[in-house]
Scaffold this active site. Sequence first.
Site, PDB file in Angstrom:
ATOM      1  N   HIS A  55       0.808  -1.216   0.000  1.00 54.50           N
ATOM      2  CA  HIS A  55       0.000   0.000   0.000  1.00 54.50           C
ATOM      3  C   HIS A  55       0.843   1.270   0.000  1.00 54.50           C
ATOM      4  O   HIS A  55       1.961   1.292   0.524  1.00 54.50           O
ATOM      5  CB  HIS A  55      -1.014  -0.003   1.155  1.00 54.50           C
ATOM      6  CG  HIS A  55      -0.443   0.109   2.529  1.00 54.50           C
ATOM      7  ND1 HIS A  55      -0.220   1.331   3.138  1.00 54.50           N
ATOM      8  CD2 HIS A  55      -0.086  -0.829   3.443  1.00 54.50           C
ATOM      9  CE1 HIS A  55       0.241   1.135   4.360  1.00 54.50           C
ATOM     10  NE2 HIS A  55       0.343  -0.163   4.574  1.00 54.50           N
TER      11      HIS A  55
ATOM     12  N   GLU B 222      -5.237   1.521   2.517  1.00 55.08           N
ATOM     13  CA  GLU B 222      -5.062   0.341   3.363  1.00 55.08           C
ATOM     14  C   GLU B 222      -5.261   0.681   4.827  1.00 55.08           C
ATOM     15  O   GLU B 222      -5.870  -0.091   5.586  1.00 55.08           O
ATOM     16  CB  GLU B 222      -3.667  -0.248   3.147  1.00 55.08           C
ATOM     17  CG  GLU B 222      -3.435  -1.598   3.851  1.00 55.08           C
ATOM     18  CD  GLU B 222      -2.954  -1.480   5.294  1.00 55.08           C
ATOM     19  OE1 GLU B 222      -2.991  -2.492   6.017  1.00 55.08           O
ATOM     20  OE2 GLU B 222      -2.552  -0.371   5.712  1.00 55.08           O
ATOM     21  N   GLU B 223      -4.754   1.838   5.238  1.00 61.01           N
ATOM     22  CA  GLU B 223      -4.846   2.221   6.652  1.00 61.01           C
ATOM     23  C   GLU B 223      -6.275   2.489   7.093  1.00 61.01           C
ATOM     24  O   GLU B 223      -6.553   2.542   8.291  1.00 61.01           O
ATOM     25  CB  GLU B 223      -3.979   3.469   6.910  1.00 61.01           C
ATOM     26  CG  GLU B 223      -2.494   3.290   6.634  1.00 61.01           C
ATOM     27  CD  GLU B 223      -1.787   2.410   7.656  1.00 61.01           C
ATOM     28  OE1 GLU B 223      -2.455   1.935   8.595  1.00 61.01           O
ATOM     29  OE2 GLU B 223      -0.579   2.188   7.503  1.00 61.01           O
TER      30      GLU B 223
END
Length: 347
Positions: free
Chosen positions: A64, A206-207
Site C-alpha cells: 500500500h 489500506e490504513e
Amino acid sequence: MNYFEFLSHVTTIPGTSGYETPVAGVFARAFEPYCDEVTVDHNQSVIAVQRGNGKGPKIMLCAHIDEVGLMTMNVEEDGSVRFISLGVAAQTLPAQEVNILAEDGAIYGVIGAVPPHLTAAADRGAVTPVDELFIDTGLPYDEVVRRVKPGTPVQLVGRTTELANHHVASKTMDDRACVAILLDCAQQICKRAHDADVYYVLSACEERGSLGADMAAENIRPDMAFVLDVTHGTMPGCAEGETFPLDVTAVSYGPNTHRKLAGLLKEHAEKLHIKTQDDISSGNTWTDAWEIQVAAQGVPCVVMSLPLKYMHTTVEVGNMALMADQARLLCETVCAMDAGWEESLCF
C-alpha cells in the site's frame, strides 16, 4: 536498487489515506520503464502489469502507498488548528512537525500541547489526548481560516537517516519500503522469462479499510496474491512472539492465508539463504490480504512482512539488506510459477 536514495524521496511525497494522488503519480512513473502497462484507478491505486507468455497464472503483488497522518477539524481564535488522527498514536504527537496540505500549498506547523508546568500534578504523567492537541503555524486566524478547510489532510514531517548495519530510519516506511521492494522485484523480473502475468498493485486506503486492494482484486481477478506489509521489529519491552528480528522475513500462517503459498515462499527463501520466521495469525492479518482473500470469488493469499521498529512514527527503522533479499525472493517465487502452477496450490 539504492533503497536509501529511493526511500529518501518517496517517503516525503504526500499520501495520507484518501489523498494518494500525489504519491500515486510518482510511483506510476517509477514502474513505467519496467512494465507493459501502468494505470491509476479511480481509488488512486497504481496497477502496473508485466505480461508473461500466457501459460502461467495471474499473480497479484500488493503493497500500500497510503500513510498514516492527521486531518483538520476547526480553527481556534488564536489561529491554532484542531485535528483528528488517522492512525497516529497520541503519545507520539506532541512536538511533531507537520505539513497542512492546503489547496494553495503546504503550510508548515508544529503540534503543541499545554506544557507540564501548567498542568495539574495528577495529570503530568498522562498521555495528552488528541482532542487536546493543536497545530501551531504562526499564522493569524484570518489567514488560517481562509486556507485551512475542515478535512484538510496533514502529513507528518521527518527525514530519512541511514543507520549502522544496513538500517534506515524514516517516516512512512509503512508501507513504502514494501513498494520499494516491489519496484526492485519489477526491475529484476523485466529481465527474466516468465510464464505468469504479474500485476503490481500499489493500493490506496489500506490504513482505512483496504478499499484500494479490494477494488483492485475485484477488477484483476488474480489467481493468487502476495501481500507485502510491515510487522513489528524486535525491541525492548515486547512480549515473546509479538516481534521479529529486523533481518528476518516473516511469513504468514493462519486460517485466512494460504499454507501452500507460504510454503513456496519459504522453499525459495531456503534456496536463496534468506532467513524466515513463521508469523502465526489466528484471524485478521491487519493487511490488504484480509480483503483480497474474499474478493473476486476468493483469492489465495500469503503475507510476506518486513519487520520495522517504532511503527506509525517518523522514525520507523528497517533493514535495507532484508528489503533487497525480499525483492530477490519474490522474483524467484514468481518466475517459478509455470504452466503447471495449479498443482503448487493443491493440498
